[in-house]
Motif scaffolding. Structure first.
Motif: not given
Length: 236
Positions: A5-25, A71-75, A124-126
Motif C-alpha cells: 500500500e505504500s507504493f503508487t498503484p499501476g506501476g512496474v515491478a522488476v526482478v533482476i535474477g528472476a531465475s534464482g532461488g530468491i529471485g524466482s520467489a 518503474i516503481r520497484l526494482v529488486i 521523479r515523484t512518489g
C-alpha cells in the motif's frame, strides 16, 4: 499477502535474477499482488535475456521496463559466492586474482551498472525503490571471523555503490529509496555447502515475504541504508 500500500498503484515491478532461488520467489510473490500493473523478471533465461557482464543487455532491460510504465520497484537478486567444488577463501593463502575479479564483477560491478540504467528511469515523484541483495558478511563493522575475502569485499563494495547512488538519486527523485538488503540465510544452492545443523534457514518463499515486507515499510529517510530481512539496520 503483502498489499504494498505504500507504493503508487499501476506501476512496474522488476526482478533482476528472476531465475534464482530468491529471485524466482520474489517474482512469484510480486505477481500475486495487485499493486503493480506489470511484473517483469530478467535473467539469462528470460525472453529478453540479460547478463551482468554484458552492459548492453542491462540497458536493453531497463529500456524495456520503462516502456511498460512507471518503474516503481526494482529488486536486484543476483549474487556470486562460489562455483564448482571451490568455496570462499578461508585464508589469504587462497586468494586468486581471477576469483576475486569474478566476485567483484557479479557482486559489485554488475549491480552498479543496473543502477546506471534503472535509477535515471525511476519516476521523479512518489515512492520508488531500488533494492539490491547484499549480505551481512559484507559489513566491515560486523566482521569478527575473517575469511571469505572476495565475497566480503565485493559485497562491501556493493554497499558503497548503494550509498553513493542514493545521494545522487535523491537530487533527481526526492522520494526514491535505494537500499542494500541482507536476506538472511536462505535454503538455496548458494547456501547448501555451508548449512550447519541448527542454522536458521529461510525457505525462498519465506525470504521473499520477509524482504517484500521490509520494502513496503521503507520510507524516504531510509535511502542509502543497509537493512536485514527484519528491517533492522546492519552496520557498515
Amino acid at each position: 499477502m503483502n498489499k504494498f500500500e505504500s507504493f503508487t498503484p499501476g506501476g512496474v515491478a522488476v526482478v533482476i535474477g528472476a531465475s534464482g532461488g530468491i529471485g524466482s520467489a520474489l517474482f512469484s510473490a510480486l505477481n500475486e499482488t495487485d499493486r503493480f500493473k506489470t511484473v517483469l523478471g530478467f535473467s539469462r533465461r528470460s525472453p529478453l535475456p540479460i547478463d551482468l557482464g554484458d552492459e548492453a543487455s542491462l540497458e536493453r532491460a531497463a529500456k524495456a521496463a520503462a516502456a511498460d510504465g512507471e518503474i516503481r520497484l526494482v529488486i536486484d537478486a543476483t549474487g556470486f559466492l562460489h562455483q564448482g567444488g571451490e568455496g570462499p577463501e578461508k585464508t589469504w593463502r587462497e586468494l586468486d586474482p581471477q576469483k576475486l575479479a569474478t566476485a567483484f564483477a557479479v557482486n559489485a560491478i554488475g549491480p552498479a551498472l543496473l543502477m546506471k540504467y534503472f535509477l535515471p528511469r525511476l519516476p521523479r515523484t512518489g515512492k520508488t525503490v531500488f533494492a539490491t541483495l547484499s549480505a551481512r558478511v559484507g559489513s566491515i563493522g560486523d566482521n569478527r571471523l575473517g575469511g571469505w575475502y572476495g565475497y566480503r569485499a565485493s559485497k562491501a563494495a556493493l554497499n558503497q555503490f548503494v550509498r553513493t547512488a542514493s545521494v545522487e538519486l535523491a537530487r533527481r527523485a526526492p522520494e526514491a529509496v535505494c537500499v542494500a538488503l541482507h536476506p538472511g540465510t536462505v535454503d538455496t544452492h548458494l547456501s547448501v555447502p555451508f548449512a550447519k545443523q541448527g542454522l536458521d534457514l529461510h525457505s525462498p518463499d519465506a525470504a521473499a515475504a520477509n524482504l517484500l515486507s521490509v520494502l513496503d515499510r521503507l520510507k524516504t529517510e531510509d535511502t542509502g541504508g543497509f537493512f536485514d530481512w527484519q528491517g533492522a539496520c546492519v552496520p557498515w
